[in-house]
Design a protein around this motif. Structure first.
Motif, PDB file in Angstrom:
ATOM      1  N   VAL A  75       0.843  -1.193   0.000  1.00 39.89           N
ATOM      2  CA  VAL A  75       0.000   0.000   0.000  1.00 39.89           C
ATOM      3  C   VAL A  75       0.875   1.238   0.000  1.00 39.89           C
ATOM      4  O   VAL A  75       1.756   1.385   0.843  1.00 39.89           O
ATOM      5  N   HIS A  83      -4.388  11.641   6.372  1.00 37.61           N
ATOM      6  CA  HIS A  83      -3.779  10.498   7.038  1.00 37.61           C
ATOM      7  C   HIS A  83      -4.830   9.436   7.367  1.00 37.61           C
ATOM      8  O   HIS A  83      -5.992   9.748   7.594  1.00 37.61           O
ATOM      9  N   TYR A  84      -4.355   8.198   7.408  1.00 38.24           N
ATOM     10  CA  TYR A  84      -5.273   7.070   7.622  1.00 38.24           C
ATOM     11  C   TYR A  84      -6.079   7.220   8.900  1.00 38.24           C
ATOM     12  O   TYR A  84      -7.235   6.812   8.964  1.00 38.24           O
ATOM     13  N   LEU A 447       9.620  10.707  12.702  1.00 37.58           N
ATOM     14  CA  LEU A 447       8.901  11.971  12.609  1.00 37.58           C
ATOM     15  C   LEU A 447       7.470  11.775  13.079  1.00 37.58           C
ATOM     16  O   LEU A 447       6.682  11.134  12.395  1.00 37.58           O
ATOM     17  N   ASP A 448       7.125  12.302  14.223  1.00 38.48           N
ATOM     18  CA  ASP A 448       5.724  12.242  14.622  1.00 38.48           C
ATOM     19  C   ASP A 448       4.978  13.392  13.943  1.00 38.48           C
ATOM     20  O   ASP A 448       5.573  14.187  13.214  1.00 38.48           O
TER      21      ASP A 448
ATOM     22  N   ILE B 285       9.011   6.966  20.603  1.00 36.05           N
ATOM     23  CA  ILE B 285       9.362   7.911  19.543  1.00 36.05           C
ATOM     24  C   ILE B 285       9.192   7.303  18.158  1.00 36.05           C
ATOM     25  O   ILE B 285       9.036   8.023  17.190  1.00 36.05           O
ATOM     26  N   ALA B 287       6.801   5.084  17.566  1.00 39.55           N
ATOM     27  CA  ALA B 287       5.438   4.546  17.486  1.00 39.55           C
ATOM     28  C   ALA B 287       4.545   5.532  16.757  1.00 39.55           C
ATOM     29  O   ALA B 287       3.961   6.414  17.357  1.00 39.55           O
ATOM     30  N   GLN B 288       4.510   5.402  15.464  1.00 40.52           N
ATOM     31  CA  GLN B 288       3.659   6.295  14.678  1.00 40.52           C
ATOM     32  C   GLN B 288       2.299   5.651  14.458  1.00 40.52           C
ATOM     33  O   GLN B 288       2.194   4.426  14.430  1.00 40.52           O
ATOM     34  N   PRO B 289       1.284   6.472  14.300  1.00 44.20           N
ATOM     35  CA  PRO B 289      -0.020   5.899  13.986  1.00 44.20           C
ATOM     36  C   PRO B 289       0.034   5.146  12.666  1.00 44.20           C
ATOM     37  O   PRO B 289       0.795   5.524  11.771  1.00 44.20           O
ATOM     38  N   PRO B 290      -0.735   4.074  12.556  1.00 44.04           N
ATOM     39  CA  PRO B 290      -0.656   3.257  11.335  1.00 44.04           C
ATOM     40  C   PRO B 290      -1.039   4.066  10.102  1.00 44.04           C
ATOM     41  O   PRO B 290      -1.890   4.948  10.156  1.00 44.04           O
ATOM     42  N   ARG B 291      -0.389   3.751   8.989  1.00 40.25           N
ATOM     43  CA  ARG B 291      -0.617   4.519   7.755  1.00 40.25           C
ATOM     44  C   ARG B 291      -1.669   3.890   6.877  1.00 40.25           C
ATOM     45  O   ARG B 291      -2.126   4.503   5.921  1.00 40.25           O
ATOM     46  N   ASN B 292      -1.988   2.616   7.138  1.00 40.00           N
ATOM     47  CA  ASN B 292      -3.048   1.995   6.348  1.00 40.00           C
ATOM     48  C   ASN B 292      -3.671   0.870   7.159  1.00 40.00           C
ATOM     49  O   ASN B 292      -3.226   0.571   8.264  1.00 40.00           O
ATOM     50  N   GLY B 293      -4.694   0.273   6.591  1.00 44.02           N
ATOM     51  CA  GLY B 293      -5.438  -0.734   7.334  1.00 44.02           C
ATOM     52  C   GLY B 293      -4.595  -1.907   7.773  1.00 44.02           C
ATOM     53  O   GLY B 293      -4.763  -2.409   8.889  1.00 44.02           O
ATOM     54  N   PHE B 294      -3.682  -2.313   6.928  1.00 42.35           N
ATOM     55  CA  PHE B 294      -2.864  -3.470   7.288  1.00 42.35           C
ATOM     56  C   PHE B 294      -1.956  -3.147   8.472  1.00 42.35           C
ATOM     57  O   PHE B 294      -1.762  -3.964   9.356  1.00 42.35           O
TER      58      PHE B 294
END
Lengths: 678, 385
Positions: A75, A83-84, A447-448, B285, B287-294
């Motif tokens: 993806v 953003h998702y 990068l947050d 630091i 731990a980013q929010p998920p970028r897609n469903g998977f």
């Protein structure tokens, strides 16, 4: 699993096989070594004759994430989508940076609220429906289970991080004369020192988290280390109090080992009692103990607060390092990062010594983390005068070669710092290299959301400054809503880049974006936009598009919505809008604008009035022309005479109109004379 | 004019580095420059009026000055300054600056496209800077002495019996020195660029002395003699090479630990709260929010909310047994008779057990063992039958 992979037809075979080969159980291990399922089929027929050893294929165990990771890697980012995390609800799709921040924070706080409820009222969540039980959805046990006064109970309370309960229980134990083991006391000290003798509450942790997120926006804008210092002292929240429980317990401990001292040192540094930490270290030396590496790291971070002068700071840091070597404490990455962080606040000394520090790391085979590079760049590029780009280029060489894993909390700052340095150096090539390094592997994870915005907006400003307009626009399309939300400064930069490249026809689409981003009420941007649009004459279609923008801008100024106050007109904005209307041939709209001048007590420029007259002529509206002359006359403008003669000459006027025109003259004369008399 | 030069230095992103550096020095240095500026202001004005070329000959200057009806003071200063080549040099420099500014303005007018060419311009400016340097040196060396004096000196030299050439040059050198000092004192200040530079260098050194003396050798080396390092400063490359990640000394405080010692260090007691919290902080630091469903599903899997992929019917089975250990239980029947009703019964038992998903392998085996014991106990009884 293996059976399934063989397919349904081979099922009986496998059963047969397994019956046969399971019997001589001892040899089973041996069977597993090799062979595949196809080889199996063959051996079945021969087995009666040759008694060849049959090997059962070992079940292949998959990583539970393997499938998902593979799928996720297919993806790509959609440059047009937000953003998702915002995609649950189209209504809550953020349009600008402020909204995106608000929405993401509210989503997170909703989650936290749910967690809070579960933690606070575990008694209502006693039903387990799921089979197997999903433990992470169930409330944790946070109440102490062991009753009574004993060391076990104390241990449990320490484990549950109940600061006050633990201290109370410890006191009870001591009063009862029960000895508490050194180990337990040490872990109690750990707890007290970590939280600075204050209750650990989940709310506080969350606040801290938000605090952590917040400063980036400010820090990116103002690069004053002072601010960071202030924040640093505020962020630690609880300050180290004189004679707090940690100190009290430390004093009444019958015996203390190095760990007790070290944890005290760390706690004192964490909560801002730097001088005390130093004294504690001296006590430790007097007791002939050895400090551990963490204590040394803490002490090195405390150096800037212990000494005022740059050289003294460096000398003190060196003293600590030498002590480490004497006490045979092996330094780690964090030691050197702490050292560099201290050198950031040592001015010129830092600049000259930091490279030796890097060499030392190299000699000890300690791989630098991003925080190391971050400190290095800050040392060299945060100063007043610009440093040549040699160091940053080498840093980027190193960074580009590796994919980093987080090792130090300061790692996250690297990319923004480096981009800031690129901006200061105005070096687009470096910025491209940096961006490439950022996109490598998992580096983007550093990068947050806030840092991401800062990073990209800096990058974009640099692009606008240094790149060709086509490239700029390509980047803009690529990253605008999906990666970051442009700041007003970015839009200003973009407008200037458009102006430089003479691509003013793109302005209407920029205006659309500005509306989306919520910048349509910013005076500086509106002013720039209008002056660019009205500066030159453009072909017909562009003028029409510009006039549409002007209409929007007019609407912003006249908006009487409930929530927003209408924007005040400025003289120049009014003039620009009128000009744009007249160029597009919208005489009536333009005239409405001209009337506004009177309302806000401003005077239109000659250029605006001339253009309006041209427009009136083109659209054959002598009435408007006469109105203009009237307006000019009533404002007492010197140009009214000229406008009048133009009107007489260029328009075909009816008798009546001619008469009115004459009357205007006399009116204005009389008014002029009136004012003279006054 | 000088302050304006500095302004561009900032605007053009350090492309006027030379000019800027001249002014970064201590206040006293700037004051002397200021004094010099005051003195030559009328003169430079005239120059601006009459010519913008930087190839200005003195004769031309003088002629324009005499033709011009400026005040007496101005002409006086003109005369006095025209005599001293150093002053001339300063004027030339001043003019060059003017031209630089003029060029700059032109460029600004010519759209802002030049941004792309900043690098080129930088080089251009740099070369100009070095030219400047050269001219300074030239004039310094080739300072014209009074020809009469030179003649006299050579006469003296020839009258002496020893090496003629050497004596002559010694004498002339002495004369030059004299003239330099007199010039300096006449003007009551140091206008000489060299002096300004060297003074700045000295000042720097003293300020550095305050904080950095013993340990800061490296940076001091740059400043110790400004004259020698100045040209180097102009060219970024040579400057860079001195500060790099690749070269330089290490601190030499630590020695590398042997691997055994490292291993020994690693075997420490259970993690303290410090370690736990540090690990959490570091993990946070990245731990980013998920970028897609998977990615979201990955996160959920890690948290334990989601069924693990690949989905099979072994979820939640904690004993690490494989499916065949659950299903093929004949191997546990070895202790039973090979045939007969007991065997038959036990085969039925394992058949049932193999279909039971609720028992663990261990429980199944225990179950079989119970029967074994049972039949063992009842063996006598059974044999009776």
């Amino acid at each position: 699993m293996a059976a399934r992979r063989l397919g349904s037809s081979s099922w009986p075979q496998v059963v047969l096989l397994s019956r046969r080969c399971c019997l001589p159980g001892g040899k089973r291990e041996h069977y597993r070594c090799s062979s595949s399922s196809t080889a199996l089929g063959k051996t079945v027929e021969n087995s009666e004759v040759t008694h060849e050893e049959i090997v059962l294929p070992r079940r292949k165990t998959w990583n539970k994430l393997a499938v998902l990771q593979t799928l996720a890697s297919t993806v790509n980012r959609d440059p047009t989508a937000a953003h998702y995390m915002f995609q649950d609800d189209p209504f809550l799709m953020p349009r600008n940076a402020a909204n995106s921040r608000l929405f993401s924070l509210s989503k997170e706080s909703g989650r936290n609220a749910a967690k809070y409820i579960i933690k606070q009222f575990p008694q209502y969540f006693d039903k387990t429906f799921a089979e197997p039980n999903i433990s992470c959805l169930m409330p944790e046990i946070l109440t102490p289970q062991i009753e009574g006064v004993s060391e076990e109970a104390l241990k449990e309370r320490i484990h549950l991080r109940r600061v006050k309960d633990s201290v109370d229980l410890f006191d009870q134990l001591v009063q009862a004369g029960t000895p508490v083991s050194l180990e337990t006391t040490n872990s109690l000290l750990d707890l007290l020192c970590f939280y600075g003798d204050e209750e650990s509450t989940p709310e506080k942790e969350q606040e801290e988290k938000e605090d952590l997120e917040e400063p980036e926006v400010n820090a990116s804008e103002q690069k004053a280390p002072k601010r960071q210092f202030q924040r640093g002292s505020q962020l630690s929240g609880s300050r180290w109090r004189e004679n707090n429980n940690a100190e009290r317990i430390f004093k009444i401990m019958p015996e203390r080992n190095p760990h007790s001292y070290c944890t005290m040192i760390r706690g004192m540094v964490k909560h801002g009692a730097f001088a005390k930490a130093y004294d504690m270290y001296m006590d430790l030396l007097n007791e002939r103990h050895k400090a551990d590496v963490h204590a040394f790291n803490a002490l090195i971070t405390a150096v800037p607060y212990l000494k005022d002068r740059f050289l003294e700071r460096w000398e003190l840091a060196k003293v600590f390092l030498n002590h480490m070597a004497q006490q045979e404490v092996q330094p780690n990455l964090l030691t050197f990062n702490a050292l560099l962080k201290t050198l950031r606040r040592c001015g010129g000394v830092g600049r000259s010594m930091s490279l030796s520090v890097i060499k030392e790391m190299e000699a000890l085979d300690i791989e630098p983390s991003l925080a190391t590079y971050d400190h290095l760049l800050s040392i060299f590029y945060r100063g007043v005068d610009l440093y040549p780009s040699g160091i940053i280029s080498e840093v980027l060489d190193d960074v580009g070669k590796r994919s980093f894993t987080p090792q130090d909390p300061d790692d996250a700052n690297f990319f923004t710092t480096a981009m800031q340095a690129c901006c200061d150096l105005k070096d687009i090539k470096l910025a491209y290299r940096l961006n490439k390094a950022m996109e490598k592997g998992d580096n983007w994870k550093f990068l947050d959301v806030d840092r991401l915005n800062a990073y990209w907006s800096k990058f974009f400003s640099l692009l606008c400054m240094m790149e060709q307009i086509d490239v700029v626009l390509k980047w803009y399309k690529e990253m605008s809503p999906s990666l970051f939300y442009p700041t007003p400064k970015n839009i200003l930069d973009l407008l200037q880049a458009l102006d430089t490249a003479n691509h003013l026809e793109v302005i209407p689409s920029v205006w659309e974006d500005m509306k989306q981003l919520g910048f349509n009420r910013r005076h500086d941007l509106l002013e720039e936009l209008l002056s660019l649009m009205s500066r030159d004459q453009h072909p017909e279609e562009i003028q029409l598009a510009f006039a549409k923008c002007a209409e929007d801008i007019k609407a912003v100024h006249e908006q009487s919505g409930r929530e927003q106050v209408a924007l005040e007109w400025t003289g120049s904005a009014l003039g620009h809008v009128a000009l744009l209307f007249s160029r597009a041939g919208r005489t009536q709209d333009a005239w409405n604008m001209m009337e506004c001048f009177q309302q806000i007590n401003r005077i239109p420029t000659d250029r605006v009035m001339d253009e309006f007259l041209n427009c009136a002529k083109q659209t054959n509206c002598p009435d408007e022309a006469i109105k203009l002359v009237k307006l000019a006359a009533s404002l007492g403008l010197p140009s009214s005479q000229r406008l009048k003669s133009r009107t007489e000459k260029e328009f075909e006027l009816s008798e009546k109109q001619k008469k009115t025109l004459e009357n205007i003259q006399s009116d204005s004369d009389s008014s002029d004379s009136d004012s003279d008399r006054d | 004019m000088w302050s304006r030069v500095r302004g561009w230095g900032g605007a053009a992103g350090g492309c006027c580095r030379f000019a800027a550096r001249l002014l970064v020095g201590p206040a006293s240095g700037r004051e002397t420059v200021g004094a010099a500026r005051q003195e030559r202001r009328p003169h430079s004005k005239i120059q601006k009026l009459f010519s913008t070329s930087n190839v200005l000959s003195t004769e031309k200057d003088e002629s324009t000055a005499s033709k011009d009806s400026t005040t007496e003071v101005a002409s006086k200063s003109q005369e006095s300054t025209a005599e001293t080549p150093k002053q001339k040099l300063l004027d030339i420099i001043g003019n060059m600056k003017v031209e630089v500014s003029y060029k700059k303005k032109l460029q600004q007018l010519k759209t802002r496209e030049i941004k792309k060419q900043t690098t080129n311009r930088l080089e251009g400016l740099d070369s100009e800077g070095s030219m400047l340097q050269k001219t300074t040196e030239d004039t310094q060396r080739g300072k014209p002495l009074n020809p009469e004096l030179v003649e006299a000196a050579s006469a003296v030299a020839s009258s002496l019996p020893r090496d003629k050439k050497q004596t002559e040059s010694e004498l002339l050198a002495q004369l030059r020195r004299h003239e330099e000092t007199t010039d300096k004192q006449k003007k009551g200040g140091t206008i000489n660029i060299r002096n300004v530079i060297s003074e700045m260098a000295i000042k720097r050194q003293s300020s550095a002395q305050r904080g950095v003396w013993i340990s800061n050798r490296i940076s001091l080396e740059l400043d110790e003699d400004g004259q020698r390092t100045k040209p180097e400063r102009l060219s970024p490359q040579s400057f860079d090479s001195r500060r790099s990640l690749k070269v330089g000394k290490r601190l030499n405080i630590f020695t590398k630990a042997s691997t055994e010692a490292e291993n020994a260090l690693k075997t420490v007691s259970s993690p303290t709260i410090w370690d736990l919290e540090f690990a959490k902080k570091v993990a946070a630091i990245a731990a980013q929010p998920p970028r897609n469903g998977f990615e979201e599903m990955i996160q959920w899997t890690k948290e334990g909310i989601l069924w693990e992929f690949p989905i099979d019917n072994e979820a939640g089975m904690e004993d690490d047994a494989e499916f065949h250990e659950h299903i093929f239980l004949e191997k546990h029947l070895e202790g039973f008779p090979k045939q007969g009703p007991i065997r038959h019964f036990m085969e039925l038992v394992i058949c049932g057990l193999s279909k039971n998903p609720y028992l663990s392998v261990k429980q199944k085996i225990e179950h079989i063992e119970w029967f074994q014991n049972y039949f063992e106990e009842k063996k006598e009884l059974l044999q009776e039958i």
